[in-house]
Design a protein around this motif. Structure first.
Motif, PDB file in Angstrom:
ATOM      1  N   UNK A 213      37.302  39.062  43.127  1.00 42.75           N
ATOM      2  CA  UNK A 213      38.784  38.993  42.389  1.00 42.75           C
ATOM      3  C   UNK A 213      38.634  38.589  40.850  1.00 42.75           C
ATOM      4  N   UNK A 214      37.907  37.470  40.473  1.00 40.98           N
ATOM      5  CA  UNK A 214      37.818  37.177  39.174  1.00 40.98           C
ATOM      6  C   UNK A 214      37.203  38.202  38.596  1.00 40.98           C
ATOM      7  N   UNK A 215      36.090  38.740  38.956  1.00 39.56           N
ATOM      8  CA  UNK A 215      35.137  39.638  38.354  1.00 39.56           C
ATOM      9  C   UNK A 215      35.978  40.873  37.926  1.00 39.56           C
ATOM     10  N   UNK A 216      36.835  41.332  38.942  1.00 35.79           N
ATOM     11  CA  UNK A 216      37.229  42.541  38.800  1.00 35.79           C
ATOM     12  C   UNK A 216      38.524  42.512  37.927  1.00 35.79           C
ATOM     13  N   UNK A 217      39.314  41.251  38.070  1.00 35.27           N
ATOM     14  CA  UNK A 217      40.582  41.417  37.175  1.00 35.27           C
ATOM     15  C   UNK A 217      40.688  40.386  36.294  1.00 35.27           C
ATOM     16  N   UNK A 218      39.879  39.261  36.384  1.00 31.42           N
ATOM     17  CA  UNK A 218      40.364  38.178  35.528  1.00 31.42           C
ATOM     18  C   UNK A 218      39.264  37.667  34.396  1.00 31.42           C
TER      19      UNK A 218
END
Ligand code: M6R
Length: 600
Positions: free
Chosen positions: A108-113
């Protein structure tokens, strides 16, 4: 693991939250924190260590009618103030507390943040940063919150505050337990009802993948598709003495002392009007149909499961395998054609056991949970439940829950034997009552175990426990108790196995606690004792009336050989207790542990 609380109402939230956290400290005590929301914004206080440390940093003047709190057992990121909850989003708008593990947080970090600086090393922070990101891009807060749970994978019980909305707590749950408490003009949330018995005894349970919009006088529960869920509240019947230490210095000592009463209570709960011990007829029917029983559990409950195997096999002639849940989950043995699964869990929340339960249910197998906590996840999700009626167990080291589990397993074995037409030549109520009396006698002679600690264990860096058959299982439990609360390296071994390796560790003065309660192996274990003595071991011998020898150090009152594990564990629990006490350890809250292990 980890405990969360929340309050929205008319009173000052601060004290209710902190008192609630004190009751949840058993779930983790690496750090704690609260977030208070009022007209001047969000105020987050957190500190490493116990709730007492948190109390020191909270501004007494800060008044708020809305707040959330957390006590942590670290998974991602070491125990520190930086990693303590509540976590704030970068804008400062949202703050969150979370119990569980977000398995895909890196994804999720890599995709959005990628552009977002993180202030902690936790998996949790990703949730609050996602909220910021999505709400800043124009998504309504409630929609963003719902979107979160479509994206995150893992276990969570979360509560979120928005500093632009003083009237709402956003709540979500999957796999980790969470309750909504109902009151006159207020709502609370808690991982365990114990935390909020101070203000209410009426609760609504949340199921997996449910979201709640919680306000002072309303609660809207929906599933992830947005459908409204209606659920009846339940009442918790506990009084303060169940959860207070009273005159005892530690919960563990209180809980050890309660064991005879608990065993008598278990007997009474499973007696029918004729005085016979009986099990629910549906459970009995499934046991009769099963070609093999698989007992699944962890830690102390696993040790009770080992004793349960012996009881079911010896008394009821039913083949049983006992497995450690976390091993069974990923290394499943070949199953029999018609298995029955028994899950043993004090808390009823243990994630490793739950993983197996879910998998076995998917295969269509019948499941039975033996637990101390009615309504717990493992109880709810199994086909059947048998309660252990031990009352709340607060000390992290399990004592009365363990002996209550063994008593219930014994009753199950006696009932199964009768159903199979096996003639058992004992009166189970009588024998269990004798065992309860024998436990009481041991409890009334604590000074003997205190002396053993001074003589054998206290200054040692290690300690071995040896026995055979059920005594070996009791040794495993005695060693676990000693290591978890006194940090002395302790191991339990079958006496006959020593010569295959472990005896190499025996040197001058090594403490060995030897258990002999089983007549058919008494000569064998006594000869194992000679072997370690010959190599310098300092041996404390625990035997039982009938097969005792005059130089034995502790002699247990006579009980039926099937039920000796109920009694032999009492001195071992007390030895662990006094060892921890004299080494200055925190008896009730040993390092690195938590009472309820809700992560895999
Ligand atoms: O709640 P459970 O019985 O499922 O917990 C399993 C273990 O974590 C637990 O028995 C643990 O080993 C004890 N705290 C040890 O005293």
């Amino acid at each position: 693991m980890c405990g969360i609380v929340g309050y929205i109402g008319n009173q000052d939230a601060k004290e209710i939250l902190v008192k609630g956290l004190e009751k949840l400290e058993y779930r983790g005590y690496d750090s704690s924190g609260v977030a208070l929301l009022n007209d001047s914004g969000l105020h987050v206080y957190k500190e490493q260590g116990r709730i007492a440390a948190l109390r020191e940093v909270i501004d007494e003047q800060e008044q708020a009618k809305v707040g959330i709190g957390h006590t942590r057992w670290a998974t991602h990121g070491k125990p520190s103030r930086r990693n303590a909850h509540p976590h704030l989003s970068n804008s400062g708008r949202f703050t969150i507390v979370h119990n569980g593990v977000i398995e895909n947080y890196e994804e999720l970090k890599a995709r959005y943040l990628l552009d977002i600086p993180f202030a902690s090393d936790t998996d949790t922070e990703v949730i609050v940063q996602l909220m910021d990101k999505w709400v800043e891009s124009g998504v309504a807060v409630e929609n963003a919150f719902r979107q979160l749970f479509l994206e995150i994978k893992g276990s969570y019980a979360v509560a979120l505050l928005d500093n632009q909305d003083l009237e709402t707590i956003y709540v979500g749950k999957n796999k980790s337990p969470l309750l909504i408490g109902l009151g006159q003009d207020f709502h609370v949330i808690a991982s365990d009802a114990l935390a909020m018995l101070q203000v209410t005894n009426q609760f609504v349970e949340l199921m997996d993948e449910e979201i709640v919009i919680l306000r002072q006088t309303s609660k809207r529960i929906t599933n992830l598709s947005g459908e409204i869920v209606q659920r009846r509240p339940f009442y918790v019947k506990l009084d303060a003495s169940d959860i207070e230490k009273g005159p005892y210095p530690h919960y563990m000592l209180k809980e050890i002392d309660e064991q005879p009463v608990v065993i008598r209570k278990v007997i009474s709960k499973y007696q029918d009007i004729t005085g016979d011990l009986v099990i629910d007829s549906h459970i009995r029917a499934h046991i009769q149909k099963a070609d093999r029983i698989y007992i699944i559990a962890c830690g102390t409950s696993y040790h009770a499961g080992l004793v349960g195997k012996q009881l079911m096999e010896k008394i009821a002639d039913i083949p049983v395998e006992t497995h450690i849940a976390s091993e069974f989950l990923y290394n499943r043995p070949l199953l029999s054609v018609n298995p029955l699964f028994i899950f043993i869990s004090q808390s009823g929340e243990t994630a490793d056991s739950r993983g197996v339960l879910v998998a076995m249910k998917q295969l269509g197998h019948i499941t039975l949970t033996i637990t101390n906590v009615p309504g717990s996840t493992l109880s709810r999700e199994a086909t059947y439940t048998l309660l252990t009626h031990a009352g709340p167990e607060i000390a992290v080291a399990s004592t009365k829950a363990y002996t209550a589990q063994i008593a219930v397993l014994a009753i199950l074995a006696f009932d199964s034997a009768r159903a199979k037409g096996i003639k058992v030549d004992v009166n189970p109520v009588h024998e269990l009552s004798i065992a309860a009396n024998a436990m009481e006698i041991m409890i009334n002679h604590k000074e003997v175990m205190e002396e053993v600690v001074w003589q054998y264990v206290n200054t040692s860096r290690n300690c071995f426990f040896i026995g055979r058959g059920v005594d070996y299982y009791a040794c495993l439990e005695g060693a676990l108790k000693l290591k978890e609360i006194s940090y002395i390296q302790a191991e339990g071994f079958p006496g006959g196995e020593l010569k295959h390796g472990t005896i190499a560790l025996i040197e001058e003065g090594t403490p060995v606690i030897a258990l002999v309660t089983q007549a058919h192996v008494r000569a064998n274990i006594r000869s194992n004792v000679q072997e370690v003595k010959a190599r310098g071991a300092h041996v404390c011998m625990i035997s039982i009336e009938g097969i005792e020898e005059k130089e034995d150090h502790i002699i247990l009152p006579a009980v039926h050989e099937w039920l000796t594990p109920l009694v032999s564990v009492v001195p071992l629990q007390l030895i662990a207790y006094y060892a921890a006490l004299y080494r200055g350890c925190d008896v009730d809250k040993p390092r690195n542990l938590a009472k309820s292990v809700t992560v895999e």
